[in-house]
Write a protein that holds these residues in place. Structure first.
Motif, PDB file in Angstrom:
ATOM      1  N   TYR A 192       0.842  -1.190   0.000  1.00 55.96           N
ATOM      2  CA  TYR A 192       0.000   0.000   0.000  1.00 55.96           C
ATOM      3  C   TYR A 192       0.878   1.240   0.000  1.00 55.96           C
ATOM      4  CZ  TYR A 192      -3.754  -3.195   1.327  1.00 55.96           C
ATOM      5  OH  TYR A 192      -4.662  -4.222   1.345  1.00 55.96           O
ATOM      6  N   SER A 193       0.341   2.311  -0.541  1.00 60.64           N
ATOM      7  CA  SER A 193       1.098   3.564  -0.556  1.00 60.64           C
ATOM      8  C   SER A 193       0.138   4.729  -0.405  1.00 60.64           C
ATOM      9  CB  SER A 193       1.902   3.712  -1.852  1.00 60.64           C
ATOM     10  OG  SER A 193       1.029   3.916  -2.961  1.00 60.64           O
ATOM     11  N   ILE A 194       0.681   5.837   0.053  1.00 61.48           N
ATOM     12  CA  ILE A 194      -0.074   7.087   0.151  1.00 61.48           C
ATOM     13  C   ILE A 194       0.820   8.198  -0.390  1.00 61.48           C
ATOM     14  CG2 ILE A 194       0.634   7.338   2.571  1.00 61.48           C
ATOM     15  CD1 ILE A 194      -1.983   8.880   3.032  1.00 61.48           C
ATOM     16  N   LEU A 195       0.242   9.045  -1.213  1.00 59.46           N
ATOM     17  CA  LEU A 195       0.999  10.108  -1.880  1.00 59.46           C
ATOM     18  C   LEU A 195       0.785  11.428  -1.148  1.00 59.46           C
ATOM     19  CD1 LEU A 195       2.750  10.786  -4.413  1.00 59.46           C
ATOM     20  CD2 LEU A 195       0.603  11.443  -5.537  1.00 59.46           C
ATOM     21  N   PHE A 196       1.879  12.064  -0.745  1.00 63.15           N
ATOM     22  CA  PHE A 196       1.835  13.352  -0.050  1.00 63.15           C
ATOM     23  C   PHE A 196       2.220  14.457  -1.031  1.00 63.15           C
ATOM     24  CE2 PHE A 196       2.221  10.290   3.264  1.00 63.15           C
ATOM     25  CZ  PHE A 196       1.595  10.829   4.378  1.00 63.15           C
ATOM     26  N   LEU A 197       1.264  15.325  -1.336  1.00 68.53           N
ATOM     27  CA  LEU A 197       1.572  16.481  -2.168  1.00 68.53           C
ATOM     28  C   LEU A 197       2.175  17.581  -1.298  1.00 68.53           C
ATOM     29  CD1 LEU A 197      -1.631  16.675  -4.409  1.00 68.53           C
ATOM     30  CD2 LEU A 197       0.580  15.632  -4.941  1.00 68.53           C
ATOM     31  N   PRO A 198       3.048  18.410  -1.859  1.00 70.01           N
ATOM     32  CA  PRO A 198       3.614  19.510  -1.062  1.00 70.01           C
ATOM     33  C   PRO A 198       2.518  20.482  -0.636  1.00 70.01           C
ATOM     34  CG  PRO A 198       4.175  19.758  -3.379  1.00 70.01           C
ATOM     35  CD  PRO A 198       3.564  18.400  -3.244  1.00 70.01           C
ATOM     36  N   LYS A 199       2.646  21.028   0.547  1.00 68.01           N
ATOM     37  CA  LYS A 199       1.609  21.905   1.095  1.00 68.01           C
ATOM     38  C   LYS A 199       1.790  23.340   0.617  1.00 68.01           C
ATOM     39  CE  LYS A 199      -0.753  22.928   5.437  1.00 68.01           C
ATOM     40  NZ  LYS A 199      -0.751  22.734   6.904  1.00 68.01           N
ATOM     41  N   VAL A 200       0.675  23.966   0.292  1.00 59.76           N
ATOM     42  CA  VAL A 200       0.700  25.366  -0.137  1.00 59.76           C
ATOM     43  C   VAL A 200       1.114  26.239   1.037  1.00 59.76           C
ATOM     44  CG1 VAL A 200      -0.684  27.274  -1.014  1.00 59.76           C
ATOM     45  CG2 VAL A 200      -1.074  24.963  -1.865  1.00 59.76           C
ATOM     46  N   SER A 201       2.029  27.168   0.782  1.00 59.28           N
ATOM     47  CA  SER A 201       2.547  28.008   1.868  1.00 59.28           C
ATOM     48  C   SER A 201       2.013  29.432   1.839  1.00 59.28           C
ATOM     49  CB  SER A 201       4.078  28.050   1.801  1.00 59.28           C
ATOM     50  OG  SER A 201       4.517  28.553   0.546  1.00 59.28           O
ATOM     51  N   ASP A 202       1.206  29.775   0.836  1.00 59.62           N
ATOM     52  CA  ASP A 202       0.608  31.108   0.811  1.00 59.62           C
ATOM     53  C   ASP A 202      -0.847  31.002   0.358  1.00 59.62           C
ATOM     54  OD1 ASP A 202       0.904  30.490  -1.828  1.00 59.62           O
ATOM     55  OD2 ASP A 202       1.969  32.301  -2.399  1.00 59.62           O
ATOM     56  N   LYS A 203      -1.610  32.049   0.614  1.00 59.19           N
ATOM     57  CA  LYS A 203      -3.028  32.037   0.283  1.00 59.19           C
ATOM     58  C   LYS A 203      -3.274  32.020  -1.217  1.00 59.19           C
ATOM     59  CE  LYS A 203      -4.456  34.413   4.519  1.00 59.19           C
ATOM     60  NZ  LYS A 203      -5.157  35.593   5.098  1.00 59.19           N
ATOM     61  N   ALA A 204      -2.372  32.573  -1.983  1.00 58.99           N
ATOM     62  CA  ALA A 204      -2.553  32.626  -3.427  1.00 58.99           C
ATOM     63  C   ALA A 204      -2.282  31.278  -4.093  1.00 58.99           C
ATOM     64  CB  ALA A 204      -1.637  33.690  -4.031  1.00 58.99           C
ATOM     65  N   GLY A 205      -1.662  30.367  -3.381  1.00 62.55           N
ATOM     66  CA  GLY A 205      -1.380  29.051  -3.947  1.00 62.55           C
ATOM     67  C   GLY A 205      -0.260  29.055  -4.959  1.00 62.55           C
ATOM     68  N   SER A 206       0.637  30.030  -4.842  1.00 61.26           N
ATOM     69  CA  SER A 206       1.746  30.128  -5.790  1.00 61.26           C
ATOM     70  C   SER A 206       3.044  29.562  -5.248  1.00 61.26           C
ATOM     71  CB  SER A 206       1.966  31.584  -6.202  1.00 61.26           C
ATOM     72  OG  SER A 206       2.277  32.380  -5.068  1.00 61.26           O
ATOM     73  N   ARG A 207       3.106  29.341  -3.942  1.00 62.32           N
ATOM     74  CA  ARG A 207       4.329  28.822  -3.337  1.00 62.32           C
ATOM     75  C   ARG A 207       4.004  27.615  -2.465  1.00 62.32           C
ATOM     76  NH1 ARG A 207       8.547  32.291  -3.994  1.00 62.32           N
ATOM     77  NH2 ARG A 207       8.025  34.412  -4.646  1.00 62.32           N
ATOM     78  N   TYR A 208       4.974  26.726  -2.384  1.00 66.07           N
ATOM     79  CA  TYR A 208       4.766  25.481  -1.654  1.00 66.07           C
ATOM     80  C   TYR A 208       5.915  25.251  -0.688  1.00 66.07           C
ATOM     81  CZ  TYR A 208       1.175  24.427  -5.112  1.00 66.07           C
ATOM     82  OH  TYR A 208       0.064  24.456  -5.909  1.00 66.07           O
ATOM     83  N   ASN A 209       5.616  24.542   0.401  1.00 68.51           N
ATOM     84  CA  ASN A 209       6.668  24.185   1.341  1.00 68.51           C
ATOM     85  C   ASN A 209       7.697  23.293   0.667  1.00 68.51           C
ATOM     86  OD1 ASN A 209       5.229  25.625   3.205  1.00 68.51           O
ATOM     87  ND2 ASN A 209       4.524  23.846   4.377  1.00 68.51           N
ATOM     88  N   ASP A 210       8.887  23.249   1.240  1.00 69.38           N
ATOM     89  CA  ASP A 210       9.967  22.507   0.601  1.00 69.38           C
ATOM     90  C   ASP A 210       9.795  20.999   0.797  1.00 69.38           C
ATOM     91  OD1 ASP A 210      10.637  22.083   3.243  1.00 69.38           O
ATOM     92  OD2 ASP A 210      12.358  23.418   3.230  1.00 69.38           O
ATOM     93  N   LEU A 211      10.703  20.249   0.192  1.00 69.92           N
ATOM     94  CA  LEU A 211      10.627  18.785   0.219  1.00 69.92           C
ATOM     95  C   LEU A 211      10.780  18.241   1.634  1.00 69.92           C
ATOM     96  CD1 LEU A 211      10.458  16.145  -1.413  1.00 69.92           C
ATOM     97  CD2 LEU A 211      12.949  16.258  -1.681  1.00 69.92           C
ATOM     98  N   GLU A 212      11.582  18.875   2.444  1.00 67.53           N
ATOM     99  CA  GLU A 212      11.778  18.421   3.815  1.00 67.53           C
ATOM    100  C   GLU A 212      10.469  18.463   4.598  1.00 67.53           C
ATOM    101  OE1 GLU A 212      13.179  16.974   7.272  1.00 67.53           O
ATOM    102  OE2 GLU A 212      14.149  16.933   5.297  1.00 67.53           O
ATOM    103  N   ASP A 213       9.655  19.487   4.349  1.00 66.65           N
ATOM    104  CA  ASP A 213       8.358  19.576   5.029  1.00 66.65           C
ATOM    105  C   ASP A 213       7.461  18.412   4.620  1.00 66.65           C
ATOM    106  OD1 ASP A 213       6.177  21.245   6.486  1.00 66.65           O
ATOM    107  OD2 ASP A 213       5.322  20.832   4.511  1.00 66.65           O
ATOM    108  N   THR A 214       7.454  18.062   3.333  1.00 69.36           N
ATOM    109  CA  THR A 214       6.628  16.943   2.861  1.00 69.36           C
ATOM    110  C   THR A 214       7.100  15.632   3.463  1.00 69.36           C
ATOM    111  OG1 THR A 214       6.422  18.148   0.763  1.00 69.36           O
ATOM    112  CG2 THR A 214       5.618  15.899   0.805  1.00 69.36           C
ATOM    113  N   LEU A 215       8.415  15.442   3.529  1.00 71.37           N
ATOM    114  CA  LEU A 215       8.964  14.234   4.151  1.00 71.37           C
ATOM    115  C   LEU A 215       8.591  14.160   5.630  1.00 71.37           C
ATOM    116  CD1 LEU A 215      12.526  14.210   2.535  1.00 71.37           C
ATOM    117  CD2 LEU A 215      10.731  12.518   2.149  1.00 71.37           C
ATOM    118  N   ALA A 216       8.641  15.295   6.317  1.00 72.11           N
ATOM    119  CA  ALA A 216       8.309  15.314   7.743  1.00 72.11           C
ATOM    120  C   ALA A 216       6.845  14.971   7.966  1.00 72.11           C
ATOM    121  CB  ALA A 216       8.635  16.690   8.335  1.00 72.11           C
ATOM    122  N   ARG A 217       5.958  15.472   7.099  1.00 67.94           N
ATOM    123  CA  ARG A 217       4.537  15.148   7.251  1.00 67.94           C
ATOM    124  C   ARG A 217       4.282  13.666   6.998  1.00 67.94           C
ATOM    125  NH1 ARG A 217       0.903  17.520   3.945  1.00 67.94           N
ATOM    126  NH2 ARG A 217       2.410  18.129   2.360  1.00 67.94           N
TER     127      ARG A 217
END
Length: 491
Positions: A192-217
């Protein structure tokens, strides 16, 4: 390998017509019949002393009762006529004796075959009896050329080593039978697997948290799942690149890889972009896929329905991490489908080990969480629709196949076929306890409701007073069923 010359006997009339007694003026310039290796042995032993090699000098040919000795009249062409006549007369067995240097001899037992693949239709070659892949032919050379070839044996072996490629191949495989016999769930994996998309870091949805944040989640999710009592083990984690089209502020902030020197800047970014030849901004989203597996496999339980059944006898809920699990079972009632199938017994044993009895499949469909969106919502299965499906099974009197995660390693038998056979019986498997983890309970039981009077036979999904459907905070795709009036919700 060194051998003495075989004392073959033949009448003078047999060999005189094929041999020439004329002597050559110079030993080094004498034309002799030599061996030409046309196809290597499949056993990779053509360089051993027992196999003929290019440059070996042919001393004798024995075909049936006929013995022909060197020197051979008309060389290669004369021998080809002999091979042709022998092949027409179906006398194809031949023994070839060759010389290396002055006192080293070797022999090859072969058969005469047409050389269409090597030398043409009118030519004949020899194939080794013990290895049909090994084929040799005859070639006219001077004795000096043969001796030089023999002396260069080591360099020729190195050359052959360099130019010989490895050949690939195909082998048929009984996939349908193997996938049915060798998997605990026929034709379906337990990976089984689950895919974690990077999290949006601003309200406009133009920037995303870095890869380390996705790995930590991802790391936090599996740790929390295990702490809650879900019997899963970590298998692997990988980054997964997803392509998308960028525009607006997202494109201006992400399209920054214009040269090789800029690649170091995107090593830990979750979204970067580039402009293609048509001026379209292409984005690369770096998601994280986490692979996990049940601790001791999964096992199917068949829940059979009787006409007198008014409920299945168990309730389900969902953990914060998106797993469906058995919340409770009706106790002291052996007539419920849950008790007859052994599900109640497994639930009690799981509770004793502080494990959740996680439902992995219903009717062979996986019901585990599979994605985390860029807003942080876990995409999982809706418990309302699951409870409705289970109740429809009961009303239609259709048996339910429910797969649950095992938690005891001793129950993971090597023969998965026996696991399935044992699970499909009415006797629950005996699962000793072994691991103790903290268990957190969750309040969202999501089953169609029974009425306040327990002795009334009613359809749970049709009779649900004081119930509210509320949008789940996990995302737009799921709902949480809350009962504000009754204490117990049962299927």
């Amino acid at each position: 390998m060194p051998m003495d010359r075989s004392p073959y006997s033949s009448s003078s009339s047999d060999s005189s017509q094929f041999s020439s007694s004329s002597s050559s003026p110079s030993k080094g310039s004498t034309i002799v019949l030599s061996i030409e290796c046309l196809k290597g042995s499949s056993k990779a032993d053509e360089w051993t002393g027992d196999m003929l090699q290019t440059g070996d000098i042919v001393e004798e040919l024995r075909i049936g009762n006929m013995l022909i000795k060197s020197p051979f009249k008309n060389g290669k062409s004369g021998v080809q006529k002999i091979l042709h006549n022998s092949f027409k007369q179906k006398e194809t067995s031949i023994l070839v004796r060759v010389r290396r240097g002055s006192d080293d001899f070797a022999e090859l037992q072969a058969c005469i075959v047409p050389g269409d693949q090597f030398l043409g239709k009118k030519q004949y070659v020899l194939r080794a009896i013990d290895d049909p892949n090994y084929a040799v032919g005859f070639f006219d050379r001077t004795e000096m050329e043969c001796l030089n070839l023999q002396a260069s044996r080591t360099s020729r072996m190195v050359s052959a080593l360099e130019r010989t490629p490895l050949q690939d191949g195909y082998v048929s495989y009984p996939w349908e039978r193997r996938m049915h016999e060798m998997l605990s769930v026929p034709n379906s994996s337990s990976f089984y697997s689950i895919l974690f998309l990077p999290k949006v870091s601003d309200k406009a949805g133009s920037r995303y948290n870095d890869l380390e944040d996705t790995l930590a989640r991802a790391h936090a999710w599996i740790n929390a799942s295990q702490a809650s009592g879900v019997p899963i083990v970590f298998m692997n984690i990988q980054t997964e690149s997803l392509l998308t089209k960028l525009s607006g502020d997202t494109a201006s902030s992400a399209v920054n890889t214009v040269s090789i020197s800029d690649l170091a800047n995107v090593a830990n970014t979750s979204l970067y972009g580039f402009e293609d030849y048509h001026g379209v901004d292409i984005g690369v989203v770096r998601a994280v896929r986490l692979w996990f597996s049940p601790l001791a496999g999964e096992i199917p339980i068949e829940i059979k329905i009787k006409d007198t059944d008014t409920k299945l006898g168990f309730a389900i809920s969902r953990t914060e991490e998106g797993f469906i699990y058995i919340t409770s079972v009706i106790e002291n009632n052996e007539e419920t489908p849950a008790a007859r199938s052994g599900l109640s017994s497994m639930y009690k044993q799981a509770s004793n080990t502080s494990r959740l009895l996680v439902v992995s499949r219903i009717s062979n469909q996986k019901v585990l969480p599979w994605m985390v969106s860029s807003t942080g919502a876990i995409r999982c299965f809706d418990t309302v629709s699951l409870s409705q499906k289970l109740s429809l099974h009961r009303h239609a009197r259709v048996p339910i196949i429910v797969h649950v995660f095992l938690w005891d390693m001793s129950a993971n038998l090597a023969n998965v076929g026996s696991i399935r056979a044992r699970a499909m019986s009415t006797c629950p498997p005996s699962l000793p306890t072994e691991v103790h983890l903290a268990r957190s309970s969750h309040e969202n039981q999501v089953m169609p409701l029974e009425t306040k009077e327990e002795d009334e036979d009613e359809d749970e999904e049709d009779e649900g007073p004081d119930t509210v459907l509320e949008r789940d905070t996990a995302g737009d795709f799921s709902f949480r069923f809350r009962d504000l009036a009754l204490k117990n919700n049962w299927v």
